[in-house]
Design a protein around this motif. Structure first.
Motif, PDB file in Angstrom:
ATOM      1  N   TYR A   9      49.415  53.393  37.561  1.00  0.00           N
ATOM      2  CA  TYR A   9      50.536  52.455  37.627  1.00  0.00           C
ATOM      3  C   TYR A   9      50.700  51.799  39.002  1.00  0.00           C
ATOM      4  N   LYS A  10      50.324  52.505  40.088  1.00  0.00           N
ATOM      5  CA  LYS A  10      50.468  51.921  41.420  1.00  0.00           C
ATOM      6  C   LYS A  10      49.622  50.656  41.578  1.00  0.00           C
ATOM      7  N   LEU A  11      48.462  50.625  40.933  1.00  0.00           N
ATOM      8  CA  LEU A  11      47.581  49.466  41.057  1.00  0.00           C
ATOM      9  C   LEU A  11      48.060  48.283  40.219  1.00  0.00           C
ATOM     10  N   CYS A  12      49.088  48.494  39.407  1.00  0.00           N
ATOM     11  CA  CYS A  12      49.663  47.375  38.660  1.00  0.00           C
ATOM     12  C   CYS A  12      50.464  46.452  39.583  1.00  0.00           C
ATOM     13  N   THR A  13      50.739  46.916  40.800  1.00  0.00           N
ATOM     14  CA  THR A  13      51.463  46.053  41.745  1.00  0.00           C
ATOM     15  C   THR A  13      50.577  44.928  42.281  1.00  0.00           C
ATOM     16  N   PRO A  14      49.412  45.238  42.867  1.00  0.00           N
ATOM     17  CA  PRO A  14      48.587  44.138  43.377  1.00  0.00           C
ATOM     18  C   PRO A  14      47.784  43.417  42.305  1.00  0.00           C
ATOM     19  N   PHE A  15      47.534  44.064  41.162  1.00  0.00           N
ATOM     20  CA  PHE A  15      46.664  43.461  40.143  1.00  0.00           C
ATOM     21  C   PHE A  15      47.402  43.230  38.827  1.00  0.00           C
ATOM     22  N   GLY A  16      48.710  43.115  38.898  1.00  0.00           N
ATOM     23  CA  GLY A  16      49.519  42.959  37.700  1.00  0.00           C
ATOM     24  C   GLY A  16      49.805  41.523  37.322  1.00  0.00           C
ATOM     25  N   LEU A  17      50.869  41.338  36.550  1.00  0.00           N
ATOM     26  CA  LEU A  17      51.207  40.042  35.973  1.00  0.00           C
ATOM     27  C   LEU A  17      51.572  38.981  37.015  1.00  0.00           C
TER      28      LEU A  17
ATOM     29  N   PHE B 130      37.765  35.451  33.962  1.00  0.00           N
ATOM     30  CA  PHE B 130      37.126  36.204  35.039  1.00  0.00           C
ATOM     31  C   PHE B 130      38.154  37.035  35.809  1.00  0.00           C
ATOM     32  N   PHE B 131      39.246  36.404  36.257  1.00  0.00           N
ATOM     33  CA  PHE B 131      40.205  37.120  37.101  1.00  0.00           C
ATOM     34  C   PHE B 131      41.037  38.123  36.302  1.00  0.00           C
ATOM     35  N   THR B 132      41.249  37.860  35.024  1.00  0.00           N
ATOM     36  CA  THR B 132      41.979  38.839  34.207  1.00  0.00           C
ATOM     37  C   THR B 132      41.163  40.113  34.051  1.00  0.00           C
ATOM     38  N   THR B 133      39.876  39.972  33.702  1.00  0.00           N
ATOM     39  CA  THR B 133      39.032  41.165  33.575  1.00  0.00           C
ATOM     40  C   THR B 133      38.843  41.832  34.939  1.00  0.00           C
ATOM     41  N   PHE B 134      38.768  41.048  35.997  1.00  0.00           N
ATOM     42  CA  PHE B 134      38.646  41.609  37.346  1.00  0.00           C
ATOM     43  C   PHE B 134      39.847  42.505  37.645  1.00  0.00           C
ATOM     44  N   CYS B 135      41.053  42.018  37.397  1.00  0.00           N
ATOM     45  CA  CYS B 135      42.263  42.800  37.672  1.00  0.00           C
ATOM     46  C   CYS B 135      42.340  44.033  36.782  1.00  0.00           C
ATOM     47  N   MET B 136      41.904  43.894  35.529  1.00  0.00           N
ATOM     48  CA  MET B 136      41.925  45.054  34.633  1.00  0.00           C
ATOM     49  C   MET B 136      40.957  46.133  35.113  1.00  0.00           C
ATOM     50  N   PHE B 137      39.776  45.726  35.556  1.00  0.00           N
ATOM     51  CA  PHE B 137      38.824  46.695  36.093  1.00  0.00           C
ATOM     52  C   PHE B 137      39.381  47.395  37.336  1.00  0.00           C
ATOM     53  N   GLU B 138      40.056  46.649  38.186  1.00  0.00           N
ATOM     54  CA  GLU B 138      40.609  47.247  39.403  1.00  0.00           C
ATOM     55  C   GLU B 138      41.684  48.286  39.070  1.00  0.00           C
ATOM     56  N   ILE B 139      42.505  47.992  38.070  1.00  0.00           N
ATOM     57  CA  ILE B 139      43.522  48.965  37.659  1.00  0.00           C
ATOM     58  C   ILE B 139      42.855  50.196  37.049  1.00  0.00           C
ATOM     59  N   LEU B 140      41.852  49.965  36.200  1.00  0.00           N
ATOM     60  CA  LEU B 140      41.160  51.074  35.549  1.00  0.00           C
ATOM     61  C   LEU B 140      40.288  51.868  36.519  1.00  0.00           C
ATOM     62  N   SER B 141      39.986  51.305  37.677  1.00  0.00           N
ATOM     63  CA  SER B 141      39.126  51.992  38.638  1.00  0.00           C
ATOM     64  C   SER B 141      39.674  53.368  39.008  1.00  0.00           C
ATOM     65  N   GLN B 142      40.992  53.493  39.037  1.00  0.00           N
ATOM     66  CA  GLN B 142      41.576  54.784  39.401  1.00  0.00           C
ATOM     67  C   GLN B 142      41.337  55.822  38.308  1.00  0.00           C
ATOM     68  N   GLU B 143      41.266  55.361  37.044  1.00  0.00           N
ATOM     69  CA  GLU B 143      40.953  56.291  35.954  1.00  0.00           C
ATOM     70  C   GLU B 143      39.466  56.658  35.980  1.00  0.00           C
ATOM     71  N   PHE B 144      38.607  55.673  36.254  1.00  0.00           N
ATOM     72  CA  PHE B 144      37.178  55.976  36.421  1.00  0.00           C
ATOM     73  C   PHE B 144      36.986  56.970  37.565  1.00  0.00           C
ATOM     74  N   HIS B 145      37.777  56.778  38.610  1.00  0.00           N
ATOM     75  CA  HIS B 145      37.761  57.668  39.771  1.00  0.00           C
ATOM     76  C   HIS B 145      38.141  59.090  39.355  1.00  0.00           C
ATOM     77  N   LYS B 146      39.150  59.200  38.518  1.00  0.00           N
ATOM     78  CA  LYS B 146      39.581  60.526  38.053  1.00  0.00           C
ATOM     79  C   LYS B 146      38.473  61.202  37.265  1.00  0.00           C
ATOM     80  N   TRP B 147      37.799  60.452  36.405  1.00  0.00           N
ATOM     81  CA  TRP B 147      36.716  61.029  35.608  1.00  0.00           C
ATOM     82  C   TRP B 147      35.621  61.605  36.497  1.00  0.00           C
ATOM     83  N   SER B 148      35.385  60.955  37.648  1.00  0.00           N
ATOM     84  CA  SER B 148      34.312  61.420  38.531  1.00  0.00           C
ATOM     85  C   SER B 148      34.654  62.756  39.199  1.00  0.00           C
ATOM     86  N   HIS B 149      35.931  63.144  39.155  1.00  0.00           N
ATOM     87  CA  HIS B 149      36.345  64.429  39.719  1.00  0.00           C
ATOM     88  C   HIS B 149      36.480  65.511  38.647  1.00  0.00           C
TER      89      HIS B 149
END
Length: 333
Positions: A225-233, A252-271
């Protein structure tokens, strides 16, 4: 004998007497030095000289000694206060980075969770769920509008519009990985919890280094949710306005922002361990669509200066071998 001769002899006798007295005093007081040719104003005052000069004024001497003692005690207290302050650093302190030397925090051994940011919690709240839900709903709306625009540009050719959107998605995935690395590098090394707009994100990323396993206990909404601030609506609304509603740019920019928000979940999976994640998550890591476990583990080994990209990690090798972040650091400094 002339008067002048008498005065001379008297002076010599007086001087010899003084030397004898001094020698006797030095023999009983080894810490006192003999007479010196150095001017008195240039030599530190000895306690004995101070007492001699203060003869007849003992109350004042005692009062001065008491004041000096109290002053020394106050200095000791002040020093202890400084030490206590240094040992209780906060995430709000300037220049504070969690998990590194001098941070004031100990990294727990093993898979131990530790919430280090004041006000943070591992519990998912309704507010977090609302923020994430509204953000992704808005992003999907932008995608639908963008696809409609590209379909119109392709004169109704669905295959062409799908191919164009797929190409833009892959491009944004690669560049989002690069963007995640630059973002990760910046928040790991600069700013703190009081930094405007990005403060909570900075504190979360820096705090992650003191207890990396904590992220594995966060739910999806609590984690991203924190990443919804810089990459949100609001960000997408500004981009949409500047792009004039152009479909490819919006996609392009919509998918870019969605990937950036999801990056934290991908990050969690790596741990997380393979046994802790679904099979499809392990497959995504295996084929390199999300950041794998072993490459990201290198980021958590001192000196913590590489492998910053956390979407797929596809950009990490090129960035680290080229010294990209070292050049950025020289530019910043």
């Amino acid at each position: 004998m002339s008067p002048s001769t008498k005065r001379t002899n008297t002076g010599i006798a007086f001087g010899v007497a003084l030397l004898c007295l001094q020698a006797q005093f030095i023999s009983t007081n080894p810490g006192v030095q003999a007479f010196s040719t150095t001017p008195l104003c240039a030599r530190p005052a000895h306690p004995f000289n101070t007492m001699v000069q203060s003869a007849g004024r003992w109350p004042a001497v005692l009062q001065s000694t008491t004041s000096s003692t109290e002053s020394m005690e106050n200095d000791v207290k002040d020093t202890s206060n400084i030490e206590e302050t240094d040992s209780s650093k906060s995430w709000k302190d300037d220049g504070f980075v969690f998990g590194l030397d001098g941070s004031g925090l100990d990294r727990p051994k093993g898979r131990t969770s530790q919430v280090v940011v004041e006000g943070d919690s591992l519990e998912t709240t309704p507010a977090q769920q609302a923020i994430v839900s509204l953000t992704f709903a808005g992003h999907f709306w932008f995608l639908s509008q963008a696809f409609g625009s590209m379909l119109t540009m392709a004169n109704g050719n669905v295959a062409l519009a799908v191919a164009q959107s797929a190409f833009l998605t892959v491009t944004s995935w690669v560049l989002a990985d690069l963007g995640s690395g630059i973002l990760h590098w910046s928040v790991d090394n600069y700013g703190n919890g009081q930094t405007p707009v990005m403060g909570s994100i900075i504190a979360a990323f820096q705090g992650h280094h003191s207890a990396p396993w904590t992220i594995t206990e966060r739910g999806f909404c609590n984690n991203v949710y924190k990443l919804c601030t810089p990459f949100g609506l609001p960000t997408m609304a500004v981009i949409q306005f500047l792009a004039g509603g152009a479909g490819p740019v919006s996609w392009f920019f919509t998918t870019f922002c969605m990937f950036e928000i999801l990056s934290q979940e991908f990050h969690k999976w790596s741990h997380q361990l393979p046994s802790e994640t679904p099979g499809w998550v392990n497959w995504l890591q295996k084929v390199g669509l999300t950041v794998p476990r072993k490459p990201h583990a290198l980021h958590h080994i001192a000196p913590y200066e590489g492998n910053y990209c956390i979407i797929s990690g596809i950009c990490n090798e090129a960035l680290d071998q080229s010294g990209f972040f070292r050049r950025l650091e020289r530019f910043v400094y």
